[in-house]
Enzyme design. Structure first.
Site, PDB file in Angstrom:
ATOM      1  N   SER A  54       0.795  -1.227   0.000  1.00 40.08           N
ATOM      2  CA  SER A  54       0.000   0.000   0.000  1.00 40.08           C
ATOM      3  C   SER A  54       0.827   1.276   0.000  1.00 40.08           C
ATOM      4  CB  SER A  54      -0.944   0.013   1.206  1.00 40.08           C
ATOM      5  OG  SER A  54      -0.226   0.151   2.413  1.00 40.08           O
ATOM      6  N   LYS A 127       0.685   4.351   6.730  1.00 39.89           N
ATOM      7  CA  LYS A 127       0.133   5.181   5.652  1.00 39.89           C
ATOM      8  C   LYS A 127       0.760   6.573   5.730  1.00 39.89           C
ATOM      9  CE  LYS A 127      -3.002   1.911   4.807  1.00 39.89           C
ATOM     10  NZ  LYS A 127      -2.903   1.021   3.631  1.00 39.89           N
TER      11      LYS A 127
END
Length: 252
Positions: A54, A127
């Site tokens: 990700s 993230k």
């Protein structure tokens, strides 16, 4: 009276005392090193393993990253930081740690606790921080349909860290204001990141509580050929104004 010779295998008294002194010094050094490692891991720096794609190409599967535990806390969080956080609830599938047997499990847990092994990422995500409390973040039709930029407080941001070939939101529209004590995060690989955009039905509405933040990633240390520093891309958010209204209260 004849003196009996001391058996050679027992050694002289001084030699025995000297040997014990060396063992004692070694034990002190080892224990001190373990305590220091534990304190560093608890209060300053922690190692994490990257389990997913990700955050490509900034981070790839198998990377080991060093995370500063000074933020949030003595160091404030900033837009653009790479943050490690505890799953707010339902972002990750149920995780079962690999079974290494009683001895292996105990050894792994002990070495992880004192910082000799990277933290098990089963309950953690990594993230990029896009929105702080009060920020208005939007991807409108032009963003989702035509690959235009995401806006923060009305200012379009040029996200230089995105994986090549990705669009800023991967056709996902959103229009949110980040609540108080919450954060909005997205992965650098927008087309392969189940981040704040896709967790609006989860606890917290897709936002990450500030108290869930473990720290900010500042370096990749393994594999050797990928060693690098991760500085904050402050230029991306340089033109973003501060929110004009107080952050709304989070919903439960």
């Amino acid at each position: 009276m004849a003196r009996h010779a001391r058996p050679k295998d027992l050694g002289e008294p001084g030699e025995q005392v000297g040997g014990l002194a060396v063992l004692k010094e070694i034990a002190i050094i080892v224990i001190s090193a373990l305590v220091l490692s534990f304190l560093i891991k608890t209060f300053l720096v922690q190692s994490f393993y990257i389990p997913s794609a990700s955050m490509e190409d900034t981070l790839t599967v198998g990377d080991r990253v060093m995370v500063s535990r000074l933020a949030p806390g003595p160091v404030d969080l900033r837009r653009g930081d790479i943050v490690v956080f505890i799953d707010p609830g339902g972002w990750l599938p149920v995780y079962t740690a690999p079974d290494r047997g009683p001895v292996g499990n105990a050894a792994t847990a002990a070495m992880t606790a004192i910082g000799l092994l990277p933290e098990d990422t089963g309950e953690h995500l990594i993230k990029r921080l896009i929105g702080l409390p009060g920020d208005h973040i939007m991807c409108d039709d032009a963003c989702a349909d035509d690959g235009g930029p995401v806006t923060v407080n009305g200012t379009a941001i040029d996200e230089t860290y995105l994986k090549p070939g990705n669009t800023p939101s991967g056709a996902k529209k959103f229009d949110v204001v980040v609540p108080d004590r919450m954060l909005f995060v997205m992965g650098d690989h927008r087309q392969n990141s189940a981040d704040s955009r896709f967790n609006t039905s989860r606890p917290g509405g897709g936002f990450v509580p500030v108290h869930n933040i473990v720290g900010t990633a500042f370096a990749t240390v393994w594999p050797f050929e990928r060693m690098t520093w991760h500085s904050n891309p402050s230029g991306v958010f340089a033109g973003v104004p501060e929110p004009t209204a107080p952050a709304p209260q989070p919903t439960t």
